[in-house]
Write a protein that holds these residues in place. Structure first.
Motif, PDB file in Angstrom:
ATOM      1  N   GLU A  51       6.861  80.847 -22.450  1.00 19.16           N
ATOM      2  CA  GLU A  51       6.313  80.191 -23.640  1.00 19.16           C
ATOM      3  C   GLU A  51       6.830  80.815 -24.927  1.00 19.16           C
ATOM      4  O   GLU A  51       6.693  80.221 -25.998  1.00 19.16           O
ATOM      5  N   ARG A  52       7.432  81.989 -24.828  1.00 17.54           N
ATOM      6  CA  ARG A  52       7.981  82.674 -26.008  1.00 17.54           C
ATOM      7  C   ARG A  52       9.478  82.434 -26.167  1.00 17.54           C
ATOM      8  O   ARG A  52      10.083  82.950 -27.105  1.00 17.54           O
ATOM      9  N   VAL A  53      10.097  81.673 -25.270  1.00 21.69           N
ATOM     10  CA  VAL A  53      11.544  81.458 -25.303  1.00 21.69           C
ATOM     11  C   VAL A  53      11.851  80.122 -25.979  1.00 21.69           C
ATOM     12  O   VAL A  53      11.291  79.088 -25.606  1.00 21.69           O
ATOM     13  N   PHE A  54      12.764  80.160 -26.960  1.00 20.31           N
ATOM     14  CA  PHE A  54      13.175  78.967 -27.704  1.00 20.31           C
ATOM     15  C   PHE A  54      14.691  78.824 -27.645  1.00 20.31           C
ATOM     16  O   PHE A  54      15.423  79.727 -28.068  1.00 20.31           O
ATOM     17  N   ILE A  55      15.145  77.686 -27.138  1.00 16.61           N
ATOM     18  CA  ILE A  55      16.564  77.350 -27.160  1.00 16.61           C
ATOM     19  C   ILE A  55      16.852  76.801 -28.549  1.00 16.61           C
ATOM     20  O   ILE A  55      16.176  75.866 -28.999  1.00 16.61           O
ATOM     21  N   ILE A  56      17.856  77.368 -29.245  1.00 17.94           N
ATOM     22  CA  ILE A  56      18.094  76.956 -30.631  1.00 17.94           C
ATOM     23  C   ILE A  56      19.495  76.387 -30.862  1.00 17.94           C
ATOM     24  O   ILE A  56      19.870  76.133 -32.001  1.00 17.94           O
ATOM     25  N   GLY A  57      20.266  76.181 -29.811  1.00 22.28           N
ATOM     26  CA  GLY A  57      21.569  75.526 -29.984  1.00 22.28           C
ATOM     27  C   GLY A  57      22.717  76.373 -29.528  1.00 22.28           C
ATOM     28  O   GLY A  57      22.527  77.483 -29.055  1.00 22.28           O
ATOM     29  N   GLY A  58      23.860  75.861 -29.638  1.00 22.73           N
ATOM     30  CA  GLY A  58      24.288  74.565 -30.091  1.00 22.73           C
ATOM     31  C   GLY A  58      24.222  73.493 -29.004  1.00 22.73           C
ATOM     32  O   GLY A  58      23.495  73.607 -28.023  1.00 22.73           O
ATOM     33  N   ALA A  59      25.025  72.477 -29.238  1.00 21.74           N
ATOM     34  CA  ALA A  59      24.964  71.270 -28.428  1.00 21.74           C
ATOM     35  C   ALA A  59      25.130  71.554 -26.940  1.00 21.74           C
ATOM     36  O   ALA A  59      24.386  71.023 -26.115  1.00 21.74           O
ATOM     37  N   SER A  60      26.069  72.396 -26.575  1.00 21.46           N
ATOM     38  CA  SER A  60      26.310  72.655 -25.144  1.00 21.46           C
ATOM     39  C   SER A  60      25.159  73.436 -24.520  1.00 21.46           C
ATOM     40  O   SER A  60      24.785  73.197 -23.364  1.00 21.46           O
ATOM     41  N   VAL A  61      24.549  74.335 -25.269  1.00 23.82           N
ATOM     42  CA  VAL A  61      23.407  75.100 -24.742  1.00 23.82           C
ATOM     43  C   VAL A  61      22.187  74.188 -24.629  1.00 23.82           C
ATOM     44  O   VAL A  61      21.443  74.263 -23.650  1.00 23.82           O
ATOM     45  N   TYR A  62      21.997  73.310 -25.594  1.00 18.93           N
ATOM     46  CA  TYR A  62      20.908  72.334 -25.481  1.00 18.93           C
ATOM     47  C   TYR A  62      21.081  71.486 -24.213  1.00 18.93           C
ATOM     48  O   TYR A  62      20.136  71.289 -23.458  1.00 18.93           O
ATOM     49  N   ARG A  63      22.290  70.963 -23.997  1.00 21.53           N
ATOM     50  CA  ARG A  63      22.532  70.126 -22.812  1.00 21.53           C
ATOM     51  C   ARG A  63      22.267  70.909 -21.529  1.00 21.53           C
ATOM     52  O   ARG A  63      21.670  70.404 -20.582  1.00 21.53           O
ATOM     53  N   LEU A  64      22.720  72.146 -21.499  1.00 20.23           N
ATOM     54  CA  LEU A  64      22.558  72.997 -20.323  1.00 20.23           C
ATOM     55  C   LEU A  64      21.093  73.290 -20.014  1.00 20.23           C
ATOM     56  O   LEU A  64      20.685  73.308 -18.859  1.00 20.23           O
ATOM     57  N   MET A  65      20.286  73.487 -21.043  1.00 26.66           N
ATOM     58  CA  MET A  65      18.919  73.969 -20.854  1.00 26.66           C
ATOM     59  C   MET A  65      17.845  72.891 -21.013  1.00 26.66           C
ATOM     60  O   MET A  65      16.684  73.148 -20.691  1.00 26.66           O
ATOM     61  N   LEU A  66      18.199  71.706 -21.469  1.00 29.47           N
ATOM     62  CA  LEU A  66      17.212  70.678 -21.811  1.00 29.47           C
ATOM     63  C   LEU A  66      16.198  70.425 -20.705  1.00 29.47           C
ATOM     64  O   LEU A  66      14.984  70.480 -20.942  1.00 29.47           O
ATOM     65  N   GLU A  67      16.650  70.150 -19.519  1.00 29.34           N
ATOM     66  CA  GLU A  67      15.713  69.791 -18.441  1.00 29.34           C
ATOM     67  C   GLU A  67      14.959  70.995 -17.881  1.00 29.34           C
ATOM     68  O   GLU A  67      14.067  70.822 -17.054  1.00 29.34           O
ATOM     69  N   ARG A  68      15.285  72.184 -18.347  1.00 28.88           N
ATOM     70  CA  ARG A  68      14.551  73.382 -17.943  1.00 28.88           C
ATOM     71  C   ARG A  68      13.430  73.703 -18.928  1.00 28.88           C
ATOM     72  O   ARG A  68      12.615  74.577 -18.678  1.00 28.88           O
ATOM     73  N   CYS A  69      13.433  72.998 -20.042  1.00 25.79           N
ATOM     74  CA  CYS A  69      12.410  73.215 -21.075  1.00 25.79           C
ATOM     75  C   CYS A  69      11.228  72.290 -20.840  1.00 25.79           C
ATOM     76  O   CYS A  69      11.390  71.170 -20.363  1.00 25.79           O
ATOM     77  N   ASP A  70      10.037  72.777 -21.185  1.00 27.14           N
ATOM     78  CA  ASP A  70       8.859  71.919 -21.053  1.00 27.14           C
ATOM     79  C   ASP A  70       8.379  71.372 -22.387  1.00 27.14           C
ATOM     80  O   ASP A  70       7.635  70.401 -22.424  1.00 27.14           O
ATOM     81  N   THR A  71       8.811  71.980 -23.497  1.00 26.03           N
ATOM     82  CA  THR A  71       8.392  71.521 -24.824  1.00 26.03           C
ATOM     83  C   THR A  71       9.598  71.490 -25.755  1.00 26.03           C
ATOM     84  O   THR A  71      10.417  72.406 -25.738  1.00 26.03           O
ATOM     85  N   ALA A  72       9.665  70.425 -26.565  1.00 26.56           N
ATOM     86  CA  ALA A  72      10.734  70.296 -27.568  1.00 26.56           C
ATOM     87  C   ALA A  72      10.099  70.066 -28.931  1.00 26.56           C
ATOM     88  O   ALA A  72       9.285  69.152 -29.097  1.00 26.56           O
ATOM     89  N   TYR A  73      10.462  70.910 -29.874  1.00 26.48           N
ATOM     90  CA  TYR A  73      10.042  70.752 -31.261  1.00 26.48           C
ATOM     91  C   TYR A  73      11.221  70.136 -31.998  1.00 26.48           C
ATOM     92  O   TYR A  73      12.272  70.777 -32.145  1.00 26.48           O
ATOM     93  N   VAL A  74      11.057  68.898 -32.433  1.00 28.08           N
ATOM     94  CA  VAL A  74      12.155  68.136 -33.028  1.00 28.08           C
ATOM     95  C   VAL A  74      11.772  67.753 -34.451  1.00 28.08           C
ATOM     96  O   VAL A  74      10.758  67.076 -34.666  1.00 28.08           O
TER      97      VAL A  74
END
Length: 162
Positions: A91-114
């Protein structure tokens, strides 16, 4: 695990290795949300920060070259990243980019702040449109408000597949 991103009306996120917009309210939200937590990013995102590592956060950089960076933990593979992230409450981990890291980690995340911006930033890089993704559900959205020359809305999505 969380992710945090600002998108234009086409879900664009970047151009010329930089953000599309400079938004004071969004930057304040980003800081408030991530300070005291772990931020995970790719090498280009880290290098885009003018002062290096983001202060008061644990900076984790995924870089296949394994180049060490001052103030950051560098991992050179997804398996090393997984091992590093085991050290922290997800719950303390935030993916902050860039595009390739977002794509890699998106489905492993449970919450997205957009943060949505009502503008076309002429992006070169895009984030997947969560409104079109059946695994993601919008659960909170603020009314659009002015942030400098732009209107923004803070949104929270949850991954229903996790």
């Amino acid at each position: 695990m969380n992710l945090i991103v600002v998108v234009d009306k086409n879900w664009g996120i970047g151009k010329n290795n930089d953000l599309l917009f400079r938004l004071k309210k969004d930057m304040a939200f980003f800081k408030k949300t991530t300070v005291g937590n772990v931020v995970v990013m790719g090498a280009k995102t880290f290098e885009s920060f003018p002062k290096g590592a983001l202060p008061d956060r644990i900076n984790v950089v995924l870089d296949s070259d394994g180049k060490q960076r001052c103030g950051a933990v560098t991992v050179s593979s997804v398996s090393e990243l997984d091992e590093e992230l085991l050290k922290y409450d997800t719950e303390r981990v935030f993916i902050i980019g860039g595009a390739s890291v977002y794509r890699l980690m998106l489905e492993r995340c449970d919450t997205a702040y957009v943060t949505k911006v009502r503008a076309d930033g002429q992006a070169e890089l895009f984030f997947p449109d969560l409104d079109e993704n059946s695994h993601w559900k919008l659960i909170e959205q603020t009314p659009f408000e002015n942030d400098g020359a732009y209107e923004i809305s803070f949104c929270k999505y949850v991954n229903t597949s996790i």
